[in-house]
Design a protein around this motif. Structure first.
Motif, PDB file in Angstrom:
ATOM      1  N   ILE A   1       0.809  -1.186   0.135  1.00 16.56           N
ATOM      2  CA  ILE A   1       0.109   0.049   0.015  1.00 16.56           C
ATOM      3  C   ILE A   1       0.955   1.262   0.088  1.00 16.56           C
ATOM      4  O   ILE A   1       1.957   1.406   0.670  1.00 16.56           O
ATOM      5  CB  ILE A   1      -1.026  -0.231   1.309  1.00 16.56           C
ATOM      6  CG1 ILE A   1      -1.932   1.244   1.038  1.00 16.56           C
ATOM      7  CG2 ILE A   1      -0.181   0.150   2.696  1.00 16.56           C
ATOM      8  CD1 ILE A   1      -3.022   0.934   2.076  1.00 16.56           C
ATOM      9  N   ASP A   2       0.495   2.351  -0.889  1.00 15.22           N
ATOM     10  CA  ASP A   2       1.372   3.355  -1.006  1.00 15.22           C
ATOM     11  C   ASP A   2       0.612   4.628  -0.054  1.00 15.22           C
ATOM     12  O   ASP A   2      -0.182   4.574   0.708  1.00 15.22           O
ATOM     13  CB  ASP A   2       1.537   3.766  -2.400  1.00 15.22           C
ATOM     14  CG  ASP A   2       0.038   4.372  -3.044  1.00 15.22           C
ATOM     15  OD1 ASP A   2      -0.804   4.565  -2.322  1.00 15.22           O
ATOM     16  OD2 ASP A   2       0.405   4.169  -4.323  1.00 15.22           O
ATOM     17  N   PHE A   3       1.473   5.926  -0.061  1.00 16.15           N
ATOM     18  CA  PHE A   3       0.935   7.017   0.660  1.00 16.15           C
ATOM     19  C   PHE A   3      -0.453   7.401   0.661  1.00 16.15           C
ATOM     20  O   PHE A   3      -1.204   7.630   1.487  1.00 16.15           O
ATOM     21  CB  PHE A   3       2.076   8.189   0.484  1.00 16.15           C
ATOM     22  CG  PHE A   3       3.356   7.962   0.802  1.00 16.15           C
ATOM     23  CD1 PHE A   3       3.713   7.178   1.855  1.00 16.15           C
ATOM     24  CD2 PHE A   3       4.250   8.996   0.326  1.00 16.15           C
ATOM     25  CE1 PHE A   3       5.197   7.128   2.280  1.00 16.15           C
ATOM     26  CE2 PHE A   3       5.559   8.754   0.769  1.00 16.15           C
ATOM     27  CZ  PHE A   3       6.020   7.983   1.735  1.00 16.15           C
ATOM     28  N   ARG A   4      -0.854   7.317  -0.587  1.00 19.14           N
ATOM     29  CA  ARG A   4      -2.228   7.727  -0.891  1.00 19.14           C
ATOM     30  C   ARG A   4      -3.535   6.829  -0.586  1.00 19.14           C
ATOM     31  O   ARG A   4      -4.345   7.211  -0.105  1.00 19.14           O
ATOM     32  CB  ARG A   4      -2.663   7.997  -2.534  1.00 19.14           C
ATOM     33  CG  ARG A   4      -3.548   8.504  -2.945  1.00 19.14           C
ATOM     34  CD  ARG A   4      -4.039   8.630  -4.226  1.00 19.14           C
ATOM     35  NE  ARG A   4      -4.214   6.832  -4.873  1.00 19.14           N
ATOM     36  CZ  ARG A   4      -4.633   6.594  -5.769  1.00 19.14           C
ATOM     37  NH1 ARG A   4      -4.806   7.526  -6.743  1.00 19.14           N
ATOM     38  NH2 ARG A   4      -4.957   5.185  -6.045  1.00 19.14           N
ATOM     39  N   GLY A   5      -2.715   5.610  -0.517  1.00 19.77           N
ATOM     40  CA  GLY A   5      -3.792   4.685  -0.035  1.00 19.77           C
ATOM     41  C   GLY A   5      -3.949   4.553   1.484  1.00 19.77           C
ATOM     42  O   GLY A   5      -5.189   4.526   1.929  1.00 19.77           O
ATOM     43  N   PHE A   6      -3.014   4.961   2.106  1.00 22.33           N
ATOM     44  CA  PHE A   6      -3.055   5.159   3.453  1.00 22.33           C
ATOM     45  C   PHE A   6      -3.930   6.164   3.869  1.00 22.33           C
ATOM     46  O   PHE A   6      -4.808   6.005   4.545  1.00 22.33           O
ATOM     47  CB  PHE A   6      -1.766   5.261   4.133  1.00 22.33           C
ATOM     48  CG  PHE A   6      -1.702   5.486   5.488  1.00 22.33           C
ATOM     49  CD1 PHE A   6      -1.933   4.334   6.380  1.00 22.33           C
ATOM     50  CD2 PHE A   6      -1.853   6.980   6.174  1.00 22.33           C
ATOM     51  CE1 PHE A   6      -2.231   4.588   8.063  1.00 22.33           C
ATOM     52  CE2 PHE A   6      -1.882   6.932   7.477  1.00 22.33           C
ATOM     53  CZ  PHE A   6      -1.877   5.823   8.356  1.00 22.33           C
ATOM     54  N   LYS A   7      -3.805   7.398   3.101  1.00 20.08           N
ATOM     55  CA  LYS A   7      -4.437   8.546   3.543  1.00 20.08           C
ATOM     56  C   LYS A   7      -6.227   8.317   3.058  1.00 20.08           C
ATOM     57  O   LYS A   7      -6.965   8.840   3.732  1.00 20.08           O
ATOM     58  CB  LYS A   7      -4.093   9.894   2.596  1.00 20.08           C
ATOM     59  CG  LYS A   7      -2.912  10.167   3.111  1.00 20.08           C
ATOM     60  CD  LYS A   7      -2.394  11.504   2.100  1.00 20.08           C
ATOM     61  CE  LYS A   7      -2.253  11.166   0.755  1.00 20.08           C
ATOM     62  NZ  LYS A   7      -1.677  12.489  -0.241  1.00 20.08           N
ATOM     63  N   ASP A   8      -6.393   7.501   1.911  1.00 16.83           N
ATOM     64  CA  ASP A   8      -7.658   7.414   1.564  1.00 16.83           C
ATOM     65  C   ASP A   8      -8.272   6.417   2.633  1.00 16.83           C
ATOM     66  O   ASP A   8      -9.624   6.446   2.947  1.00 16.83           O
ATOM     67  CB  ASP A   8      -7.838   6.676   0.074  1.00 16.83           C
ATOM     68  CG  ASP A   8      -7.521   7.752  -0.847  1.00 16.83           C
ATOM     69  OD1 ASP A   8      -7.282   9.028  -0.725  1.00 16.83           O
ATOM     70  OD2 ASP A   8      -7.008   7.334  -2.161  1.00 16.83           O
ATOM     71  N   MET A   9      -7.841   5.484   3.072  1.00 11.46           N
ATOM     72  CA  MET A   9      -8.268   4.407   4.070  1.00 11.46           C
ATOM     73  C   MET A   9      -8.546   5.441   5.276  1.00 11.46           C
ATOM     74  O   MET A   9      -9.946   4.896   5.916  1.00 11.46           O
ATOM     75  CB  MET A   9      -7.221   3.163   4.411  1.00 11.46           C
ATOM     76  CG  MET A   9      -7.056   2.443   3.254  1.00 11.46           C
ATOM     77  SD  MET A   9      -8.556   1.250   3.434  1.00 11.46           S
ATOM     78  CE  MET A   9      -8.581   0.474   4.774  1.00 11.46           C
ATOM     79  N   VAL A  10      -7.935   6.194   5.794  1.00  9.70           N
ATOM     80  CA  VAL A  10      -8.149   7.113   6.768  1.00  9.70           C
ATOM     81  C   VAL A  10      -9.598   7.701   6.842  1.00  9.70           C
ATOM     82  O   VAL A  10     -10.352   7.951   7.618  1.00  9.70           O
ATOM     83  CB  VAL A  10      -7.064   7.714   7.570  1.00  9.70           C
ATOM     84  CG1 VAL A  10      -7.572   8.672   8.701  1.00  9.70           C
ATOM     85  CG2 VAL A  10      -6.008   6.735   7.796  1.00  9.70           C
TER      86      VAL A  10
END
Length: 463
Positions: A247-256
């Motif tokens: 998982i990349d940076f953007r994916g982490f932000k979107d999950m939150v």
């Protein structure tokens, strides 16, 4: 790495080629609202019928009561039955249209989510080539999933954190998630990026191979991607890795953002320019960008070590798990869809988890794990004897932890500072094995339970 059509993956472009038409749960799993087909017929019938069970007229519309055959009680229903059948046919047709529309929407959503996932085909080929050297899974129903947080700057939304130079992409965060065979516990073990390990010879993206060498752990991902990282983990732990996710940076932000943020509590304010993070002290809810900065910040928080950053990441992930479970996200299709959409857009996984059905089955199997049994810890380590800025494993504690995960034996996690000398609690015997026997030492006394410093999802960050 390609999507399911074999073309370069596009984060937002669904392919849908792998969706299974026969999946009866597609509409529900994808977040479509269920439609009760029988309700429409009942509604129309009730609306047309009068108190006496007729079509709701009072019999006066056809003329006076003295006219023969004009609409008094007994003749009305028979005379109007074609009219009633006409409305029932339209009601049935309308209901069918609604049901088909709902099913079609559900099928479209299923295809979209399923097509979001990118499959890592190159890792599978490399792992097959080295199958003989890989450890054997001792407990077939248990699952070991390697979670990789990539620090790549490629992809939409990631270039704001800098640029990849000369293949500088590395695994920013690595967690080995062990899911117990009985699905009553899950243990997430963080692996320090600076841990000195033996990295085997790995195939690079250009087809050349690296030499086996001792280096810091996160170099493995730069050398040979997920396959090289998996082989490195298996080499020093002896634990068979069943699946992996990147998982990349953007994916982490979107999950939150998909769960409306995660609550944290700070004892002091944060001002970290490198992580682009400024936060006041106290209780607050972090969303995408701030959440990413919080788990990545290091230089201005605490002693600036990667150790404290890993502990902060574990606490944040625990709070995220707690929020997902407490808010009923996994059981609410309308709330689950945004989470699934964010997750599937941002992950690259092996072929064993590259469909929505695979991910749903995995999620469903662990959704009832108590939050206090979702545990987080870091592999036992200490400063590397040749370089204090690097880490090395602490034995025998590390070996004990790896053995318990291999054999699917319960891992006991206690807060930092509560571990007994030597990492074992001498007051209680160890857990029984699968035959109900408690292990004993040479003197015949019960073997003490090893404990490891860590936390669990029930504690959250504001307890």
């Amino acid at each position: 790495m390609t999507d399911k059509a074999g073309t370069p993956a596009e984060p937002d472009g669904p392919t849908g080629d792998e969706a299974e038409p026969s999946d009866p749960g597609a509409a529900t799993d994808a977040g479509a609202e269920p439609v009760a087909g029988s309700g429409a017929d009942a509604h129309v019938t009730d609306a047309d019928a009068g108190p006496d069970g007729t079509d709701g007229t009072d019999g006066t519309d056809a003329g006076s009561g003295s006219g023969s055959g004009s609409g008094k009680g007994g003749d009305g229903p028979a005379a109007d039955s074609p009219h009633r059948r006409h409305w029932l046919r339209w009601a049935a047709l309308g209901t069918s249209v609604v049901v088909l529309a709902a099913a079609g929407a559900g099928w479209w959503l299923y295809r979209k989510l399923d097509g979001n996932i990118t499959t890592d085909t190159s890792a599978a080929a490399e792992l097959r080539a080295y199958e003989r050297e890989r450890p054997t899974a001792l407990v077939t129903d248990a699952q070991n999933i390697l979670l990789l947080g990539s620090d790549t700057r490629e992809g939409e939304g990631n270039d704001t954190y800098g640029k990849d130079e000369n293949g500088s992409q590395r695994s920013d965060t690595t967690i080995l998630l062990h899911i117990a065979a009985d699905r009553q516990s899950a243990t997430a073990m963080s692996i320090p990026r600076d841990l000195m390990v033996t990295i085997p010879s790995c195939r690079k993206a250009d087809g050349t191979r690296t030499r086996e060498k001792i280096a810091q752990f996160n170099w493995a991902y730069q050398f040979g991607g997920a396959a090289c990282t998996i082989r490195t983990v298996e080499k020093f732990t002896g634990i068979r890795v069943d699946h992996h996710m990147v998982i990349d940076f953007r994916g982490f932000k979107d999950m939150v953002d998909a769960v409306d943020g995660v609550e944290i509590c700070l004892t002091q304010p944060i001002d970290d320019k490198a992580a682009r993070l400024r936060l006041p002290a106290g209780r607050q809810t972090l969303h995408g960008e701030e959440a990413l900065g919080f788990v990545r910040a290091r230089k201005t928080l605490g002693n600036g070590s990667d150790t404290e950053r890993m502990e902060r990441q574990q606490q944040f992930l625990g709070a995220l798990v707690k929020k997902v479970q407490s808010n009923g996200v996994l059981l609410n299709p309308t709330r689950l869809y945004p989470v699934l959409d964010a997750a599937t857009k941002s992950i690259t996984t092996d072929a064993g988890l590259d469909s929505l059905k695979d991910l749903y089955d995995l999620t469903r199997s662990i959704r009832n794990v108590p939050t206090e049994k979702v545990q987080f810890l870091t592999v036992p380590r200490q400063p590397y004897h040749l370089n204090p800025n690097r880490d090395e494993l602490v034995e025998p504690e590390a070996g004990e932890l790896f053995e318990r995960l291999r054999e699917d034996v319960e891992v006991t996690v206690v807060p930092e500072g509560e571990r007994t000398e030597g990492g074992a609690d001498r007051s209680t015997p160890g857990p029984a094995d699968r035959d109900g026997k408690v292990a004993e030492d040479k003197a015949g006394d019960p073997t003490p339970t090893p404990t490891f410093s860590g936390t669990n999802a029930a504690e959250g960050m504001c307890e």
